[in-house]
Design an enzyme around this catalytic site. Structure first.
Site, PDB file in Angstrom:
ATOM      1  N   PRO A 266      -6.387  -5.750  -9.777  1.00 11.94           N
ATOM      2  CA  PRO A 266      -6.308  -6.027  -8.334  1.00 11.94           C
ATOM      3  C   PRO A 266      -7.419  -5.308  -7.573  1.00 11.94           C
ATOM      4  O   PRO A 266      -8.021  -4.342  -8.076  1.00 11.94           O
ATOM      5  CB  PRO A 266      -4.925  -5.467  -7.944  1.00 11.94           C
ATOM      6  CG  PRO A 266      -4.165  -5.366  -9.225  1.00 11.94           C
ATOM      7  CD  PRO A 266      -5.179  -5.087 -10.285  1.00 11.94           C
ATOM      8  N   PRO A 267      -7.722  -5.761  -6.354  1.00 11.99           N
ATOM      9  CA  PRO A 267      -8.731  -5.079  -5.535  1.00 11.99           C
ATOM     10  C   PRO A 267      -8.354  -3.628  -5.297  1.00 11.99           C
ATOM     11  O   PRO A 267      -7.185  -3.283  -5.154  1.00 11.99           O
ATOM     12  CB  PRO A 267      -8.715  -5.874  -4.221  1.00 11.99           C
ATOM     13  CG  PRO A 267      -8.155  -7.211  -4.584  1.00 11.99           C
ATOM     14  CD  PRO A 267      -7.164  -6.957  -5.686  1.00 11.99           C
ATOM     15  N   THR A 269      -8.650  -1.034  -7.302  1.00 15.02           N
ATOM     16  CA  THR A 269      -8.179  -0.229  -8.434  1.00 15.02           C
ATOM     17  C   THR A 269      -9.292   0.580  -9.075  1.00 15.02           C
ATOM     18  O   THR A 269      -9.063   1.247 -10.081  1.00 15.02           O
ATOM     19  CB  THR A 269      -7.515  -1.122  -9.494  1.00 15.02           C
ATOM     20  OG1 THR A 269      -8.339  -2.263  -9.757  1.00 15.02           O
ATOM     21  CG2 THR A 269      -6.164  -1.620  -9.005  1.00 15.02           C
ATOM     22  N   HIS A 478      17.813 -10.521  -0.206  1.00 11.37           N
ATOM     23  CA  HIS A 478      16.884 -11.348  -0.985  1.00 11.37           C
ATOM     24  C   HIS A 478      16.359 -10.583  -2.202  1.00 11.37           C
ATOM     25  O   HIS A 478      16.412 -11.076  -3.336  1.00 11.37           O
ATOM     26  CB  HIS A 478      15.723 -11.764  -0.078  1.00 11.37           C
ATOM     27  CG  HIS A 478      14.718 -12.663  -0.728  1.00 11.37           C
ATOM     28  ND1 HIS A 478      14.667 -14.012  -0.497  1.00 11.37           N
ATOM     29  CD2 HIS A 478      13.712 -12.401  -1.618  1.00 11.37           C
ATOM     30  CE1 HIS A 478      13.688 -14.543  -1.198  1.00 11.37           C
ATOM     31  NE2 HIS A 478      13.086 -13.584  -1.888  1.00 11.37           N
ATOM     32  N   GLU A 479      15.872  -9.370  -1.974  1.00  6.24           N
ATOM     33  CA  GLU A 479      15.310  -8.589  -3.087  1.00  6.24           C
ATOM     34  C   GLU A 479      16.399  -8.141  -4.060  1.00  6.24           C
ATOM     35  O   GLU A 479      16.167  -8.085  -5.273  1.00  6.24           O
ATOM     36  CB  GLU A 479      14.545  -7.374  -2.552  1.00  6.24           C
ATOM     37  CG  GLU A 479      13.412  -7.700  -1.591  1.00  6.24           C
ATOM     38  CD  GLU A 479      12.428  -8.716  -2.145  1.00  6.24           C
ATOM     39  OE1 GLU A 479      12.312  -8.843  -3.377  1.00  6.24           O
ATOM     40  OE2 GLU A 479      11.768  -9.407  -1.339  1.00  6.24           O
ATOM     41  N   HIS A 482      16.993 -10.976  -6.494  1.00  8.21           N
ATOM     42  CA  HIS A 482      16.012 -10.973  -7.585  1.00  8.21           C
ATOM     43  C   HIS A 482      16.400  -9.936  -8.644  1.00  8.21           C
ATOM     44  O   HIS A 482      16.405 -10.223  -9.843  1.00  8.21           O
ATOM     45  CB  HIS A 482      14.625 -10.619  -7.050  1.00  8.21           C
ATOM     46  CG  HIS A 482      13.925 -11.719  -6.315  1.00  8.21           C
ATOM     47  ND1 HIS A 482      13.807 -12.990  -6.818  1.00  8.21           N
ATOM     48  CD2 HIS A 482      13.284 -11.717  -5.115  1.00  8.21           C
ATOM     49  CE1 HIS A 482      13.118 -13.737  -5.960  1.00  8.21           C
ATOM     50  NE2 HIS A 482      12.799 -12.987  -4.910  1.00  8.21           N
TER      51      HIS A 482
END
Length: 637
Positions: A266-267, A269, A478-479, A482
């Site tokens: 990812p950007p 890192t 919601h989380e 999951h």
């Protein structure tokens, strides 16, 4: 396999055309601008905004021949490239019909040549773009259907560019920026910065220093032994320097040195930082480069671009031992993936392959590529003998993040005292984010006239909740959905959080790196977990919100992509034909079944979902250890 992030997505427009034509138009638009560097993209946005409505209507209506005059503060190949991309972007509305052939002609006072080029384009019924000289009178005024005057890159185009580079809803108010920015400044800032805040800082700094014709010195590059994290990439880097020392002393041949690698992550890192540290620690001449820098060379013609690429490797060979670092190498797409400008990209990829292999493989020259996503790279680039070592650099874990944060803060705050903060935000923030947190914490302390303390860091890293209680509860449910569906399926998430991320208002992260192989049941589990958030909202709150859908990284997009891949790419459907089209009815039915299964799990474990949601509201972030313990205590293991 890496990590999967099931996030509460940001809201998208409620009504979008759902048709093959819409998909074709969106694909054509993305294809038109995807190869543009940040500076060229900003130029494209100014061009797009400046196009008169009547010109757009004629392009989209397929009116040919069409002659458009273009007068701009920009110049050279950059303007030609951005103009072509903008016309193709506008003409995307013709998809799936054939787009027009575009002739771009620069008026350079050779009237006879210009007239012949224009005549040829008119006879062939093409779309002609005349890049005009400064005088308002042109030899071809009588032929113009429209004339476009384009201003320098302004704040609106800068915002569009930053949103494209770092994601929507991440760009703050652009206060304090100059009224116009040079395109090169945007390229430099976006290529270097891992976050939008860093990019804005660089833009402001470069704009100020370039106006004074001065460049500030950059901080010294740390030695490899002082770098934290990096995992397998650090192991490879350490082995490389050991092999380089053996090569220099004559103990081993250059062919025994693992001198090619691809850094993926990812950007922010630290891919560039790692390459620079390898060079400094090993005493290697450092040659950072990129497709954008090749494109900006000379007049930007293909020949100039290839010449610049070759020149970088020539200089590196002359200065050997050396390191060539190709940043954002995914700017160069696979030769088989590019439908437009295929000849251009084929030439670029072939030239790069020559630098990496065969007779062009120079002893003493290390080559490292870096990108955020390697899925679209040409397979030949990562073949054995080229960039064959793929090293994934992930976001730092809690311990590493605490160490990075402490290194930026100095001796006033110990790494041990930062462990609690780091454990809550690790897995969602990068090393560049750690630098930002430290910088902002120092600013708080400086304004208070004292040394930075833990409270300053906490105020920046864990800002106070500003969302309404109802919104926070829905996101928590919601989380929790999951997480509970995952735990009931035997999968322990590495993290669940309500902290706002770049593209989410909360997330559950699943670490899939432990999988050696993926079975059909694993794909079903992944899709079921992705639908768990929507299932929890449906069961506990009576109806779902838009948080499950919208963007291409949303829960619904992830579930759909996973099921489609299983049916089409992995042979788990009714056919073994790789890439076969999937019947929408079959896809919808399978997704419906998996959603029903997720609803059943949430219904059976409703109490656990509610308990976990309350725990998330209270703690804001739960680690993998927390979730594993929760599973044991609630009969989910």
């Amino acid at each position: 396999m890496g990590e999967t992030n099931f996030s509460q997505g940001l809201t998208m427009p409620d009504q979008l055309p759902d048709s093959d034509v819409f998909d074709a138009i969106e694909d054509a638009r993305c294809e038109a601008v995807r190869y543009l560097s940040p500076g060229l993209y900003a130029m494209h946005r100014e061009l797009l905004a400046a196009f008169p409505k009547e010109a757009v209507e004629k392009i989209c209506g397929g009116t040919l021949p069409l002659v458009i005059g273009l007068r701009s503060a920009f110049h050279g190949i950059d303007l030609m490239t951005a103009a072509r991309a903008t016309i193709e972007f506008i003409a995307a509305d013709l998809a799936p019909r054939q787009p027009p052939v575009i002739d771009i002609i620069v008026e350079d006072n050779d009237v006879a040549t210009e007239r012949q080029l224009v005549r040829t384009g008119l006879l062939a019924r093409r779309l002609i773009v005349l890049i005009r000289a400064d005088p308002p009178v042109s030899a071809h005024d009588a032929l113009l259907d429209a004339c476009v005057d384009v201003p320098p890159v302004g704040v609106a185009a800068i915002r569009d560019t930053l949103e494209r580079e770092y994601g929507e809803d991440t760009v703050p108010d652009l206060v304090g920026l100059p009224s116009s920015i040079d395109c090169d400044v945007l390229d430099l800032a976006c290529t270097k910065a891992g976050t939008v805040d860093d990019a804005l800082r660089i833009i402001q700094s470069l704009a100020a220093t370039l106006s004074r014709k001065a460049i500030d010195r950059t901080p010294p590059v740390p030695l490899l032994q002082d770098m934290l994290g990096y995992g397998e990439a650090m192991t490879w880097a350490t082995d490389l320097l050991s092999d380089m020392a053996a090569y220099r002393s004559g103990e081993i041949a250059w062919g025994d040195v693992s001198s090619r690698a691809l850094l993926v992550g990812p950007p922010g890192t630290g891919k560039t930082s790692l390459a620079a540290s390898i060079a400094r620690t090993g005493g290697l001449a450092f040659f950072p480069t990129s497709y954008a820098s090749w494109q900006r060379s000379g007049d930007g013609h293909l020949g100039d671009l290839l010449k610049e690429m070759v020149e970088v490797f020539r200089q590196a060979a002359t200065a050997a031992p050396s390191l060539v670092f190709i940043d954002e190498i995914d700017s160069v797409p696979s030769r088989s993936a590019s439908r437009r400008s295929s000849g251009w990209w084929r030439s670029v990829v072939n030239a790069l392959l020559e630098r990496l292999d065969g007779a062009e493989r120079q002893a003493g020259v290390v080559v490292i590529g870096a990108c955020n996503d390697d899925s679209n790279l040409d397979p030949a680039l990562i073949r054995a003998g080229r960039l064959d070592r793929r090293l994934f650099i992930d976001l730092p874990d809690g311990r590493t993040f605490a160490g990075i944060l402490a290194s930026h803060l100095g001796s006033t705050v110990s790494p041990d005292s930062l462990t609690g903060i780091a454990s809550q935000i690790a897995g969602s923030l990068s090393g560049a984010d750690a630098a930002r947190i430290a910088r902002d914490a120092r600013r708080i302390a400086r304004r208070a006239g004292r040394a930075v303390c833990l409270a300053d860091v906490e105020a920046i890293a864990l800002p106070a909740e500003t969302r309404s209680a109802d919104e926070v509860w829905r996101i928590a449910v919601h989380e929790a959905g999951h997480a509970v569906v995952a735990l009931a399926s035997g999968v322990v998430p590495s993290r669940a959080t309500l902290l706002v991320g770049v593209r989410s208002r909360g997330s559950v992260v699943i670490d899939e790196t432990h999988r050696s192989e993926t079975l059909a049941g694993d794909l079903d589990t992944d899709a079921r977990i992705a639908l768990g958030g929507r299932a929890a909202e449906t069961v506990l709150l009576g109806s779902p919100s838009t948080g499950s859908g919208g963007s291409g990284t949303s829960d619904l997009a992830l579930a759909t992509g996973t099921v489609r891949a299983g049916l089409s790419l992995f042979g788990f459907g009714d056919t073994l034909v790789h890439g076969a089209a999937v019947d929408p009815a079959v896809l919808a039915a399978r997704l419906g079944d998996l959603f029903d299964e997720a609803v059943d799990i949430v219904s059976r474990h409703r109490t656990a979902v509610e308990t976990l949601a309350r725990l998330l509201v209270h703690r804001r972030t739960l680690t993998g250890i927390d979730l594993s313990q929760f599973a044991q205590e609630n009969g989910l293991d």
